[in-house]
Design a protein around this motif. Sequence first.
Motif, short mmCIF file in Angstrom:
data_model
loop_
_atom_site.label_atom_id
_atom_site.label_comp_id
_atom_site.label_asym_id
_atom_site.label_seq_id
_atom_site.Cartn_x
_atom_site.Cartn_y
_atom_site.Cartn_z
N PRO A 174 0.82 -1.21 0.00
CA PRO A 174 0.00 0.00 0.00
C PRO A 174 0.86 1.27 0.00
CG PRO A 174 0.01 -1.00 2.18
CD PRO A 174 0.75 -1.95 1.27
N VAL A 175 0.45 2.23 -0.79
CA VAL A 175 1.18 3.50 -0.85
C VAL A 175 0.23 4.58 -0.34
CG1 VAL A 175 2.17 5.21 -2.43
CG2 VAL A 175 2.68 2.78 -2.74
N PRO A 176 0.69 5.40 0.61
CA PRO A 176 -0.21 6.45 1.09
C PRO A 176 -0.59 7.41 -0.04
CG PRO A 176 2.01 6.72 2.01
CD PRO A 176 2.01 5.44 1.26
N LYS A 177 -1.83 7.84 0.01
CA LYS A 177 -2.32 8.77 -1.00
C LYS A 177 -1.73 10.17 -0.75
CE LYS A 177 -6.76 8.85 -3.17
NZ LYS A 177 -8.07 8.36 -3.01
N HIS A 178 -1.52 10.45 0.52
CA HIS A 178 -1.04 11.77 0.92
C HIS A 178 0.10 11.62 1.94
CE1 HIS A 178 -2.27 16.07 2.52
NE2 HIS A 178 -0.99 15.97 2.24
N LEU A 186 9.80 15.17 -4.32
CA LEU A 186 8.68 15.30 -5.24
C LEU A 186 8.74 14.20 -6.32
CD1 LEU A 186 6.22 16.92 -6.11
CD2 LEU A 186 7.74 18.55 -7.25
N GLU A 187 9.93 13.96 -6.84
CA GLU A 187 10.10 12.90 -7.84
C GLU A 187 9.78 11.54 -7.26
OE1 GLU A 187 13.75 12.48 -10.14
OE2 GLU A 187 13.87 14.66 -10.26
N ALA A 188 10.31 11.28 -6.07
CA ALA A 188 10.11 9.97 -5.43
C ALA A 188 8.62 9.76 -5.14
CB ALA A 188 10.92 9.86 -4.15
N ALA A 189 7.96 10.80 -4.65
CA ALA A 189 6.54 10.69 -4.33
C ALA A 189 5.76 10.35 -5.60
CB ALA A 189 6.04 11.98 -3.70
N SER A 190 6.11 11.03 -6.67
CA SER A 190 5.42 10.82 -7.92
C SER A 190 5.68 9.40 -8.45
CB SER A 190 5.88 11.92 -8.87
OG SER A 190 5.61 11.59 -10.17
N GLU A 191 6.93 8.94 -8.37
CA GLU A 191 7.25 7.58 -8.82
C GLU A 191 6.57 6.52 -7.96
OE1 GLU A 191 11.50 7.01 -9.04
OE2 GLU A 191 11.74 8.79 -10.31
N ALA A 192 6.41 6.81 -6.68
CA ALA A 192 5.79 5.82 -5.78
C ALA A 192 4.28 5.77 -5.97
CB ALA A 192 6.12 6.17 -4.32
N GLY A 193 3.73 6.80 -6.60
CA GLY A 193 2.28 6.82 -6.80
C GLY A 193 1.53 7.59 -5.72
N VAL A 194 2.24 8.45 -5.00
CA VAL A 194 1.61 9.31 -3.99
C VAL A 194 0.88 10.44 -4.74
CG1 VAL A 194 2.13 10.96 -2.13
CG2 VAL A 194 3.34 8.77 -2.24
N SER A 195 -0.37 10.70 -4.40
CA SER A 195 -1.13 11.73 -5.14
C SER A 195 -0.97 13.13 -4.55
CB SER A 195 -2.62 11.40 -5.14
OG SER A 195 -2.83 10.10 -5.60
N TYR A 196 -0.75 13.21 -3.24
CA TYR A 196 -0.62 14.52 -2.58
C TYR A 196 0.64 14.53 -1.72
CZ TYR A 196 -5.61 14.96 -3.69
OH TYR A 196 -6.83 15.01 -4.33
N LEU A 197 1.43 15.57 -1.88
CA LEU A 197 2.63 15.73 -1.06
C LEU A 197 2.58 17.12 -0.44
CD1 LEU A 197 5.55 14.68 -0.27
CD2 LEU A 197 6.36 15.98 -2.26
N PRO A 250 -7.50 14.69 0.92
CA PRO A 250 -7.58 13.63 1.93
C PRO A 250 -6.51 13.82 3.02
CG PRO A 250 -6.65 12.78 -0.14
CD PRO A 250 -7.13 14.18 -0.42
N ASP A 251 -6.78 13.37 4.23
CA ASP A 251 -5.81 13.52 5.32
C ASP A 251 -4.54 12.72 5.01
OD1 ASP A 251 -7.47 15.12 6.82
OD2 ASP A 251 -8.17 13.49 8.13
N PRO A 252 -3.36 13.23 5.41
CA PRO A 252 -2.13 12.47 5.19
C PRO A 252 -2.16 11.16 5.99
CG PRO A 252 -1.62 14.73 5.82
CD PRO A 252 -3.10 14.52 6.04
N GLU A 253 -1.69 10.08 5.35
CA GLU A 253 -1.60 8.80 6.06
C GLU A 253 -0.21 8.60 6.63
OE1 GLU A 253 -3.21 8.21 2.32
OE2 GLU A 253 -3.80 6.16 2.86
N LEU A 254 0.74 9.40 6.15
CA LEU A 254 2.13 9.29 6.61
C LEU A 254 2.71 10.68 6.78
CD1 LEU A 254 4.80 7.64 7.07
CD2 LEU A 254 5.13 7.71 4.59
N MET A 255 3.37 10.89 7.93
CA MET A 255 4.06 12.16 8.18
C MET A 255 5.53 11.84 8.43
SD MET A 255 5.53 14.52 10.32
CE MET A 255 5.38 13.86 11.96
N GLN A 284 4.56 0.56 5.08
CA GLN A 284 3.91 -0.68 4.62
C GLN A 284 3.93 -1.78 5.68
OE1 GLN A 284 6.01 -1.28 0.85
NE2 GLN A 284 4.40 -0.17 -0.26
N HIS A 285 4.80 -1.63 6.68
CA HIS A 285 4.86 -2.64 7.76
C HIS A 285 4.05 -2.25 8.98
CE1 HIS A 285 8.48 -3.83 5.38
NE2 HIS A 285 7.84 -4.98 5.54
#
Length: 246
Positions: free
Chosen positions: A11-15, A49-60, A182-187, A232-233
């Motif tokens: 799973p990859v966080p959306k935000h 920003l690049e890593a987030a985009s490559e990972a499939g994160v929609s909001y940073l 959407p609320d961030p799932e990871l900070m 993810q863990h």
Amino acid sequence: MISKESIQGGPVPKHVAVIMDGNGRWARQRGLSRVLGHRNGVQAVRETLEAASEAGVSYLTLYAFSTENWNRPAEEVSALMSLLVQTIDKETDTLMQHGIRLLTVGGIEALPAEARNALIALREKTSVNTGPTLILALNYSGKWDITQAARRLAGDVRSGVLDVADIDEQCFAGYLSTQGIPDPELMIRTSGECRLSNFLLWQLAYAEFYFTPVLWPDFRKEHFFEAIADFQHRERRFGRIDAQIS
Ligand code: IPE
Ligand code: IPE
Ligand code: MG
């Protein structure tokens, strides 16, 4: 070293929200001025920003300047504002090429005119983009956000647009500066500090926190992927017991 491949399938966080910290210490370790620490932090912004985009994160969301940061020496504040303008100038084409949309949260009307205008122009220019959303938190604080929401909500009650009985969490969230996001799932916070420093107080209510000793100017793509792998863990229970989580 964690690569992009090692997080695929999980799973990859959306935000993802990031407190970019440690520029001053990075500079001090090298006998450089704090301002050079901030300058060297720009590469970390690009890579994140690049890593987030490559990972499939929609909001940073990046915490770039807090309400409390006005208390820093005036030269540092003005250097940060100039750096913001220079970085916008330099990176606009890249943002357009990658289809990145820019949003801001925080009281940007209080920023120096040059910075404010550059931000507004970039927001407008990138509004047609349909790729990932980059949210810059500037002159932002979580308590400010909740207070401004309460003030506007009270105004709507007074003018009869809103009924007191209709105020619930969803309604309240609609008045926050992050309305519709959407609320961030990871900070993630760099530099080893383990505090929120008045970041997204409401929005991080159920986020997973990831603290790394890496100083912001040293933060690279693999560090971002490492944070995602750690996420993810985690078992996100939301109040339930582990047997209820498949
Ligand atoms: C983060 O680095 C940048 C901003 C807060 C604008 P710092 O400038 O806080 O770096 P340290 O914490 O002094 O090392
Ligand atoms: C938080 O970092 C604000 C930003 C990253 C913009 P600070 O370095 O300002 O936070 P404190 O002062 O250590 O809490
Ligand atoms: Mg700091």
